[in-house]
Design a protein around this motif. Structure first.
Motif, PDB file in Angstrom:
ATOM      1  N   UNK A 154      40.642  50.700  55.597  1.00 23.89           N
ATOM      2  CA  UNK A 154      39.883  51.738  56.384  1.00 23.89           C
ATOM      3  C   UNK A 154      40.241  51.994  57.741  1.00 23.89           C
ATOM      4  N   UNK A 155      40.582  50.745  58.552  1.00 22.26           N
ATOM      5  CA  UNK A 155      40.819  51.114  60.018  1.00 22.26           C
ATOM      6  C   UNK A 155      42.033  52.031  59.924  1.00 22.26           C
ATOM      7  N   UNK A 156      43.083  51.772  59.333  1.00 21.53           N
ATOM      8  CA  UNK A 156      44.198  52.384  59.280  1.00 21.53           C
ATOM      9  C   UNK A 156      44.195  53.962  59.027  1.00 21.53           C
ATOM     10  N   UNK A 157      43.413  54.013  57.923  1.00 20.37           N
ATOM     11  CA  UNK A 157      43.009  55.358  57.575  1.00 20.37           C
ATOM     12  C   UNK A 157      42.265  56.163  58.596  1.00 20.37           C
ATOM     13  N   UNK A 158      41.677  55.642  59.410  1.00 26.43           N
ATOM     14  CA  UNK A 158      41.220  56.511  60.512  1.00 26.43           C
ATOM     15  C   UNK A 158      42.177  56.591  61.845  1.00 26.43           C
ATOM     16  N   UNK A 159      42.903  55.675  61.948  1.00 24.22           N
ATOM     17  CA  UNK A 159      44.164  55.613  62.898  1.00 24.22           C
ATOM     18  C   UNK A 159      45.267  56.479  62.888  1.00 24.22           C
ATOM     19  N   UNK A 160      45.491  56.700  61.416  1.00 19.98           N
ATOM     20  CA  UNK A 160      47.001  57.521  61.095  1.00 19.98           C
ATOM     21  C   UNK A 160      46.520  59.126  61.291  1.00 19.98           C
ATOM     22  N   UNK A 162      46.408  62.962  60.164  1.00 17.27           N
ATOM     23  CA  UNK A 162      46.852  63.580  58.705  1.00 17.27           C
ATOM     24  C   UNK A 162      48.386  63.757  58.188  1.00 17.27           C
ATOM     25  N   UNK A 163      48.389  63.287  57.172  1.00 16.01           N
ATOM     26  CA  UNK A 163      49.701  63.218  56.542  1.00 16.01           C
ATOM     27  C   UNK A 163      50.418  61.968  57.074  1.00 16.01           C
ATOM     28  N   UNK A 164      49.740  61.064  57.859  1.00 23.89           N
ATOM     29  CA  UNK A 164      50.339  59.905  58.464  1.00 23.89           C
ATOM     30  C   UNK A 164      50.710  58.947  57.209  1.00 23.89           C
ATOM     31  N   UNK A 165      51.569  58.046  57.416  1.00 22.26           N
ATOM     32  CA  UNK A 165      52.082  57.164  56.303  1.00 22.26           C
ATOM     33  C   UNK A 165      52.025  55.613  56.489  1.00 22.26           C
ATOM     34  N   UNK A 166      51.687  54.749  55.532  1.00 23.81           N
ATOM     35  CA  UNK A 166      51.510  53.485  55.683  1.00 23.81           C
ATOM     36  C   UNK A 166      52.658  52.922  54.902  1.00 23.81           C
ATOM     37  N   UNK A 167      53.571  52.098  55.491  1.00 25.44           N
ATOM     38  CA  UNK A 167      54.575  51.642  54.714  1.00 25.44           C
ATOM     39  C   UNK A 167      54.521  50.205  54.628  1.00 25.44           C
ATOM     40  N   UNK A 168      54.545  49.782  53.218  1.00 29.01           N
ATOM     41  CA  UNK A 168      54.297  48.329  53.089  1.00 29.01           C
ATOM     42  C   UNK A 168      55.730  47.699  52.499  1.00 29.01           C
ATOM     43  N   UNK A 169      56.384  46.709  53.269  1.00 29.10           N
ATOM     44  CA  UNK A 169      57.504  46.077  52.732  1.00 29.10           C
ATOM     45  C   UNK A 169      57.162  44.662  52.484  1.00 29.10           C
ATOM     46  N   UNK A 202      41.782  55.195  49.508  1.00 25.06           N
ATOM     47  CA  UNK A 202      42.145  56.691  49.897  1.00 25.06           C
ATOM     48  C   UNK A 202      43.291  56.666  50.228  1.00 25.06           C
ATOM     49  N   UNK A 203      44.517  56.104  50.082  1.00 23.16           N
ATOM     50  CA  UNK A 203      45.741  56.500  50.008  1.00 23.16           C
ATOM     51  C   UNK A 203      46.456  56.957  48.922  1.00 23.16           C
ATOM     52  N   UNK A 216      62.249  41.516  47.566  1.00 27.48           N
ATOM     53  CA  UNK A 216      61.165  42.537  48.390  1.00 27.48           C
ATOM     54  C   UNK A 216      61.234  44.029  47.742  1.00 27.48           C
ATOM     55  N   UNK A 217      59.970  44.727  48.018  1.00 26.56           N
ATOM     56  CA  UNK A 217      59.920  46.062  47.547  1.00 26.56           C
ATOM     57  C   UNK A 217      59.372  46.961  48.711  1.00 26.56           C
ATOM     58  N   UNK A 218      59.647  48.305  48.918  1.00 25.45           N
ATOM     59  CA  UNK A 218      59.116  48.989  49.868  1.00 25.45           C
ATOM     60  C   UNK A 218      58.138  50.018  49.134  1.00 25.45           C
ATOM     61  N   UNK A 219      57.072  50.161  49.654  1.00 28.91           N
ATOM     62  CA  UNK A 219      56.169  51.213  49.036  1.00 28.91           C
ATOM     63  C   UNK A 219      55.534  51.918  50.258  1.00 28.91           C
ATOM     64  N   UNK A 220      55.646  53.235  50.062  1.00 32.34           N
ATOM     65  CA  UNK A 220      55.010  54.407  51.008  1.00 32.34           C
ATOM     66  C   UNK A 220      53.906  54.857  50.633  1.00 32.34           C
ATOM     67  N   UNK A 221      52.950  55.061  51.316  1.00 27.53           N
ATOM     68  CA  UNK A 221      51.748  55.999  51.149  1.00 27.53           C
ATOM     69  C   UNK A 221      51.344  56.928  52.081  1.00 27.53           C
ATOM     70  N   UNK A 222      50.707  57.740  51.566  1.00 26.67           N
ATOM     71  CA  UNK A 222      50.168  58.960  52.606  1.00 26.67           C
ATOM     72  C   UNK A 222      48.397  58.790  52.537  1.00 26.67           C
ATOM     73  N   UNK A 223      47.974  59.461  53.549  1.00 26.17           N
ATOM     74  CA  UNK A 223      46.483  59.583  53.379  1.00 26.17           C
ATOM     75  C   UNK A 223      46.172  60.615  52.625  1.00 26.17           C
ATOM     76  N   UNK A 224      45.081  60.150  51.542  1.00 26.04           N
ATOM     77  CA  UNK A 224      44.595  61.329  50.722  1.00 26.04           C
ATOM     78  C   UNK A 224      43.776  62.376  51.558  1.00 26.04           C
TER      79      UNK A 224
END
Length: 224
Positions: A154-160, A162-169, A202-203, A216-224
């Motif tokens: 939720x915090x990252x959603x507000x800090x990214x 618009x169209x910001x991405x979260x990358x999980x490795x 909400x991603x 390991x995997x890499x998953x990339x997400x964008x804000x909805x």
């Protein structure tokens, strides 16, 4: 006659009952001695061979002038690679919840003469990044350490932005993913369930691929 419980006590109970979901993964981080031991593995000379940081940054599609956050920066292992990717006009935000790790990350930045890196003390529920100010947030080997994933997301959603991405490795939750089958106890969720958890907050998943074969995997997400 019913006894009315004050609302502040109900609120306190709610926080007390909230589970910290990464207890086993975080066991070694609870003391400075434990973190010093972890730091040796984070800065191990052979980590580049195992982690493939250049390939990781390339897959993140970072552009010059971006603001990129390194969530759970630890000793600052990724800072030289991220700093180079964003260029002199970009910014890298190195975040961690432990002051001793941030000191080590600052030493890494100084060693590599990185002038575009800022350091942020986060919390277990919020990385404390600038609101609506981050283009890409990277969580490298750190998502499984989040005790409060819903609050962090939720915090990252507000800090990214618009169209910001979260990358999980992160590691798979599979016997072969870490030496000695350690992933089965250390890692909270396998990749499919991580994706479900993040999408429930909400991603939207935009890509996933294997980063380190069988590990390991890499998953990339964008804000909805």
């Amino acid at each position: 006659m019913k006894t009315r419980v004050p609302s502040f006590l109900l609120l306190a109970c709610a926080f007390t009952l909230e589970a910290q979901v990464a207890k086993q993964a975080n066991e070694g981080y609870r003391t400075k001695e434990g973190r010093d031991s972890v730091a040796k593995t984070l800065a191990a000379p052979d980590r580049d061979e195992k982690q493939k940081p250049k390939e990781l940054v390339e897959a993140m599609s970072i552009k010059r002038n971006m603001v990129v956050a390194d969530i759970g920066s630890g000793t600052g292992y990724m800072l030289p690679y991220l700093s180079e990717a964003v260029g002199a006009e970009g910014r890298v935000l190195a975040e961690d919840i432990f002051p001793d790790f941030l000191e080590k990350a600052q030493a890494t930045a100084k060693q590599h003469n990185l002038s575009n890196v800022e350091f942020i003390r986060g919390s277990e529920t919020d990385p404390n990044l600038p609101g609506n100010g981050v283009d890409v947030a990277l969580a490298l080997d750190s998502y499984h350490h989040w005790d409060y994933p819903d609050k962090m997301l939720a915090a990252l959603y507000s800090e990214l932005r618009p169209k910001g991405r979260l990358v999980i490795v992160d590691y798979y939750k599979r016997p072969e993913a870490m030496p000695g089958g350690r992933a089965m106890g250390h890692i909270r969720l396998d990749d499919a369930d991580v994706i479900k958890e993040i999408e429930a907050n909400r991603f939207r998943l935009i890509s996933e691929h294997e980063h380190i074969k069988g590990s390991q995997y890499m998953a990339s997400f964008e804000k909805n």
